[in-house]
Design a protein around this motif. Structure first.
Motif, PDB file in Angstrom:
ATOM      1  N   TYR A  14       0.844  -1.203   0.000  1.00  0.00           N
ATOM      2  CA  TYR A  14       0.000   0.000   0.000  1.00  0.00           C
ATOM      3  C   TYR A  14       0.880   1.255   0.000  1.00  0.00           C
ATOM      4  CZ  TYR A  14      -4.323  -2.609   1.050  1.00  0.00           C
ATOM      5  OH  TYR A  14      -5.423  -3.429   1.002  1.00  0.00           O
ATOM      6  N   ALA A  15       1.894   1.266   0.871  1.00  0.00           N
ATOM      7  CA  ALA A  15       2.767   2.436   0.982  1.00  0.00           C
ATOM      8  C   ALA A  15       3.514   2.700  -0.322  1.00  0.00           C
ATOM      9  CB  ALA A  15       3.759   2.239   2.125  1.00  0.00           C
ATOM     10  N   HIS A  75       2.517   2.125  -3.425  1.00  0.00           N
ATOM     11  CA  HIS A  75       1.661   2.793  -4.399  1.00  0.00           C
ATOM     12  C   HIS A  75       1.264   4.192  -3.941  1.00  0.00           C
ATOM     13  CE1 HIS A  75       1.342   0.111  -7.685  1.00  0.00           C
ATOM     14  NE2 HIS A  75       0.756  -0.878  -7.024  1.00  0.00           N
ATOM     15  N   GLU A  76       1.073   4.360  -2.655  1.00  0.00           N
ATOM     16  CA  GLU A  76       0.746   5.695  -2.159  1.00  0.00           C
ATOM     17  C   GLU A  76       1.873   6.678  -2.462  1.00  0.00           C
ATOM     18  OE1 GLU A  76      -0.041   4.724   1.872  1.00  0.00           O
ATOM     19  OE2 GLU A  76      -2.141   4.167   1.494  1.00  0.00           O
ATOM     20  N   GLY A 108       0.161   8.716  -5.128  1.00  0.00           N
ATOM     21  CA  GLY A 108      -0.518   9.604  -4.203  1.00  0.00           C
ATOM     22  C   GLY A 108      -1.807   9.059  -3.624  1.00  0.00           C
ATOM     23  N   ARG A 109      -2.105   7.793  -3.870  1.00  0.00           N
ATOM     24  CA  ARG A 109      -3.316   7.174  -3.333  1.00  0.00           C
ATOM     25  C   ARG A 109      -3.117   5.661  -3.304  1.00  0.00           C
ATOM     26  NH1 ARG A 109      -4.078   8.781  -8.537  1.00  0.00           N
ATOM     27  NH2 ARG A 109      -4.944   7.256 -10.001  1.00  0.00           N
ATOM     28  N   ARG A 110      -3.887   5.041  -2.446  1.00  0.00           N
ATOM     29  CA  ARG A 110      -3.742   3.598  -2.237  1.00  0.00           C
ATOM     30  C   ARG A 110      -4.256   2.800  -3.420  1.00  0.00           C
ATOM     31  NH1 ARG A 110      -4.746   0.657   3.457  1.00  0.00           N
ATOM     32  NH2 ARG A 110      -2.927   1.978   3.756  1.00  0.00           N
TER      33      ARG A 110
END
Length: 220
Positions: A11-12, A14-15, A19-21
């Motif tokens: 998740y981190a 891609h965030e 900028g988003r999950r």
């Protein structure tokens, strides 16, 4: 139902990149297809998780029908005797898998609790992925209907579901794999496959998330 999760590190990752999950924040139902892969009696008999995911597959199918999308029921077809399969799987297992999709009209070959409706697509595939070139008519039918988004469900998570999701992404479809509407061999195989798909090919979401993305107002 399988236990499932995506590791926080993924998740981190891609965030940090986008900028988003999750890649897709909405899905236009009229340009979306539900792909229900290999939900036939052969696999229900081998894997009780198929029974557990059936209500979610039905929820998603009904949501797509009500909002102008399309439902595609995809079943194994008989690819004929293939030398590589006989050598790799052995004669007995190769023949077993040749007949795994059953016989007769596709609509009559779905697993318990599933029913094709008027307007649904009925597709046979002869390869692991329903979107592998030459394996089925699925890609052509989706293009004829101006489908941009595919929601992938079915079994096995790590085999035909993953293969179809990978090829969907390769072909440029906005692809979502539904974690609680897919069945694998076991939790560990399921989670490992979801992690790979999320990392490289497609969003991985829950049934409830997907219903919200479609704007149906329905929750599981």
């Amino acid at each position: 139902m399988h236990r499932w999760e995506i590791p926080e590190r993924e998740y981190a990752r891609h965030e940090a990149r986008r900028g988003r999950r999750h890649a897709y924040e909405s899905l236009d139902p009229t340009r979306t297809a539900l792909l229900a892969v290999d939900l036939v009696p052969f696999f229900y008999e081998a894997n009780a998780t198929c029974y557990a995911i059936t209500p979610n597959v039905r929820l998603l199918a009904e949501a797509l029908r009500e909002t102008g999308g399309v439902v595609a029921w995809i079943v194994p077809g008989d690819p004929g005797p293939r030398a590589w399969a006989r050598e790799f799987l052995g004669e007995e297992v190769a023949e077993l898998f040749r007949g795994s999709g059953g016989a007769g009209p596709v609509a009559g070959r779905l697993g318990p609790g599933l029913e094709a409706r008027e307007g649904d697509m009925l597709v046979e595939k002869t390869a692991t992925s329903a979107l592998f070139p030459g394996s089925s008519t699925l890609h052509d039918q989706l293009r004829e209907r101006d489908i941009d988004n595919v929601i992938v469900t079915g079994t096995l998570t790590e085999v035909c579901v993953a293969g179809t999701a990978r090829d969907a992404a390769t072909l440029g479809y906005r692809t979502v794999l539904v974690a609680d509407a897919t069945a694998g061999r076991d939790d560990d195989s399921h989670i490992a496959t979801l992690t790979t798909i999320y990392r490289t090919f497609a969003d991985v979401r829950s049934t409830e998330d997907v219903l919200e993305l479609l704007g149906t107002g329905v929750v599981s």
